[in-house]
Design an enzyme around this catalytic site. Sequence first.
Site, short mmCIF file in Angstrom:
data_model
loop_
_atom_site.label_atom_id
_atom_site.label_comp_id
_atom_site.label_asym_id
_atom_site.label_seq_id
_atom_site.Cartn_x
_atom_site.Cartn_y
_atom_site.Cartn_z
N ASN A 96 0.83 -1.21 0.00
CA ASN A 96 0.00 0.00 0.00
C ASN A 96 0.86 1.25 0.00
O ASN A 96 1.84 1.34 0.73
CB ASN A 96 -0.88 0.02 1.25
N GLU A 99 8.39 -5.13 -1.02
CA GLU A 99 7.28 -4.19 -0.87
C GLU A 99 7.74 -2.77 -1.15
O GLU A 99 7.04 -1.98 -1.77
CB GLU A 99 6.65 -4.28 0.53
N1 TRP Z 1 0.93 -7.57 -3.63
C1 TRP Z 1 1.41 -8.32 -2.52
C2 TRP Z 1 2.87 -8.60 -2.77
O1 TRP Z 1 3.25 -9.41 -3.51
C3 TRP Z 1 0.76 -9.61 -2.27
C4 TRP Z 1 -0.70 -9.70 -2.05
C5 TRP Z 1 -1.65 -9.89 -2.96
C6 TRP Z 1 -1.35 -9.82 -0.84
N2 TRP Z 1 -2.86 -10.12 -2.36
C7 TRP Z 1 -2.69 -10.10 -1.07
C8 TRP Z 1 -0.90 -9.71 0.44
C9 TRP Z 1 -3.58 -10.33 -0.07
C10 TRP Z 1 -1.79 -9.93 1.46
C11 TRP Z 1 -3.11 -10.26 1.21
O2 TRP Z 1 3.71 -7.94 -2.30
ZN ZN Z 2 4.56 -8.16 -4.75
#
Ligand code: TRP
Ligand code: ZN
Length: 850
Positions: free
Chosen positions: A258, A291
Amino acid sequence: MRDAAPQTIYLKEYRAPSFWVDDVHLTFVLHPTATRVRSKVTFRPNPEAPGPFHLHGEDLTLISAQIDGAPISLTFVEDGLTCDVPDAPSFVFEAEVEINPEANTALEGLYLSNGMFCTQCEAQGFRKITYYPDRPDVMAPFTVRVEGTEPVMLSNGNPGAQGAGFAEWHDPWPKPAYLFALVAGDLLATKGSFTTMEGRDVDLAVYVRKGDEDKTAFAMEALKLSMKWDEDVYKRPYDLDVFNIVAVDDFNMGAMENKGLNIFNSSAVLASPSTATDSNFERIEAIIAHEYFHNWTGNRITCRDWFQLCLKEGLTVFRDQQFTADVRSRDVARINDVAALRGRQFREDAGPLAHPVRPESFVEINNFYTATVYEKGAEIIGMLKRLVGDEMYDTALQLYFERHDGDAATIEDWLKVFEDATGRDFSHFQQWYSQAGTPQLTVTDSFENGTYTLHFSQETKPTPGQPDKAPQVLPITVGLLDAETGAEHVASTTLEMTKARQSFDFTGLSARPVPSILRQFSAPVVLKSDALADHRPLLLAHDTDAFTRWEAARTLGRDALHSILAGQPPSSAYLNALKTALTDERQDPDFRSQLLALPSHSELVAEIAAKGGTPDPEAIYQAVETLRQATSEALHDDLAALYAAHQVSAPYEPSAEQIGHRSFANAMLGLITRLDGGKAAQTQYDAADNMTNQLASLSALLKVGKGAEAAQSFYAQWQHERLVIDKWFGIQIAASEPDRAVSVTKTLTEHPDFTAKNPNRFRATLGALAGNTPAFHQADGSGYALLADWLITLDAVNPQTTARMTSAFETWRLFDEARQSKMRGALARIKATPGLSRDTTEMVTRLLGD
Ligand code: TRP
Ligand code: ZN
């Protein structure tokens, strides 16, 4: 729960949104069971895609809604609402909804974890917070006001006005809803700061619940290291005044990027030497980096639609792998990445869940956060880099950032950047994104009149929905060694294979060389080099490429296992070569401990099945035991000295150097324990002052049936440290004999500390059972039944984690008829559960091939 009526979404049906969003204002009035969310969203029609006005919404209680201040009449539809909107250049939609965070055990949307409010919006969780166009190509700046009694109330972007009972945040960078976040609770901050290459002073903080503040220092340092690295290597500075990380106990995955407010599973951020292992530290560093790197690859440039998920995930994994290679041991990092790819992604590619890196359809996008999208997605980028060279790669990436900053982009955009930067055509290469399955690359050689020739052929087996496969573009990095001395005659060069069969000549050689093929694992293929098997000891001893050296040892180990399975003793080639390599003190100890790692049980299963055999889990288990025992005996005279030589006397540090020594010493301890029945392990256990050594010795003791007492004292010592208790649950199952693991798991699920509501605890327990392959595949089917029972229970609580864990069954077709029918039965039982979630329904349907 959700309506299970499955609706399939197709890439080819993508349409641009009919309305853009220019501005979002949100006000949260927090309450554990009745949080109010007021939204004020400015919409602008998209003249290029006229269509009805539609907002997503799920599990929301609508209190009121207006457009431009006037009440409106709404129509509720399956996934949200529609209404008539004014024919104006822009209008403001306002709504107030009520949601219940406490009842939200799915951990998607706004929920409570240990009394703390937090959110998870990727992929489609924002629609559980308010009515909104919840799709990644709709981007807007967000202004958020949080009202509540919590001492800390955070959202994305920079802090605005803050006072008693409220906090305001403004995120100037347009973002899709999936990057929205809010956290509120009684939290403690570890603070830090970073000045960017542009001179921006950034306040950094890691927020945790009370009692965890002694486990944040490492994450803070990892964050600073990541920020610096992204500036040095990719010229990417951070772009807000604050960067916050929050640790949350109940979380479905590792962490979430985020904007300005990364939320982490506490297991992916909290660490102290006494509670976290070396691998925990390494994983934390990699996830913090991952992240953080998303800020550019994911946030500033996001995905047009969820089919493009690999655009951000493949690239960000590739970047975090580069980072780890730079700040740790390069060779070991590559070996670990390849081992993980083979263990998870090759397995996925070989079964009913196989899908392209860019899927063409899905029912539930959460089911596509897979090893294929992430890890194979990263390998594709590695191949691109190898094909164009390091410099061109940098040029292309700078063009990507320049051209697409602020965009919701596609894989076509990504490849176009490479085409424009290099003038090359990547249309054939693009197939890596659309064709599923792992190519099998076979190599033979010939030598005539000073010309040495490598002959390659490639083949990809059919996968679900893709019966016919075309040849892929394969960068094959090779080198040639002298067959007598091992000296390198031809340095690494990358051949580019594009056809089903292709030969490559090397001229001017005075004698037939020994080839070193697929250096650095230059393409994600299964290499069949049996015709060159005799060269393995020479490669292990002399190759200049660490990966192929490791691969030689591993292949020798694999061959030894196959001969044991065929009723023969392991060839002495493996044991001799291993002995020479392990006792070579010039070599990095971490690398040497990797040399000992045999192919995983599930890799062996896949290999036997690929050759048309029927894998017998019990026999494979016994073969591994036999080889391990033979290894211990062959190294008998050296083990004690090697173990002693790699003890670390300095205070604990998770440095690459110390980790290497501990990893090697603990590998030796594992072998010693087979010979001394646990004496050395007990001594180490009693003296251990860090979790790495404590856990390694506990594991060694449990494996020889001498760990009961240590396990008890471990629990007594750590019962108030939930992340350590996760390990306690897991290790007892992982280190159990196959015929005991199911009953151990059952007993542990009756322990008062077991809960299905916490994904970490659930995974530590049932995931450990699924990961103990010979135990899970017990002939009586008890492993399948126990996992199915628990997945059925979990589905009512947390569909996302349930659906992910059904992949334990993805190899079912590889086994004998009796096991197949038991696994099919377990899957059918899950599928027949009344009210089963859409997530799990999609997975079991694909697994069964219905
Ligand atoms: N975008 C996140 C990452 O890879 C992963 C992610 C996708 C995620 N859906 C999620 C994390 C749901 C927690 C819950 O860094
Ligand atoms: Zn990711």
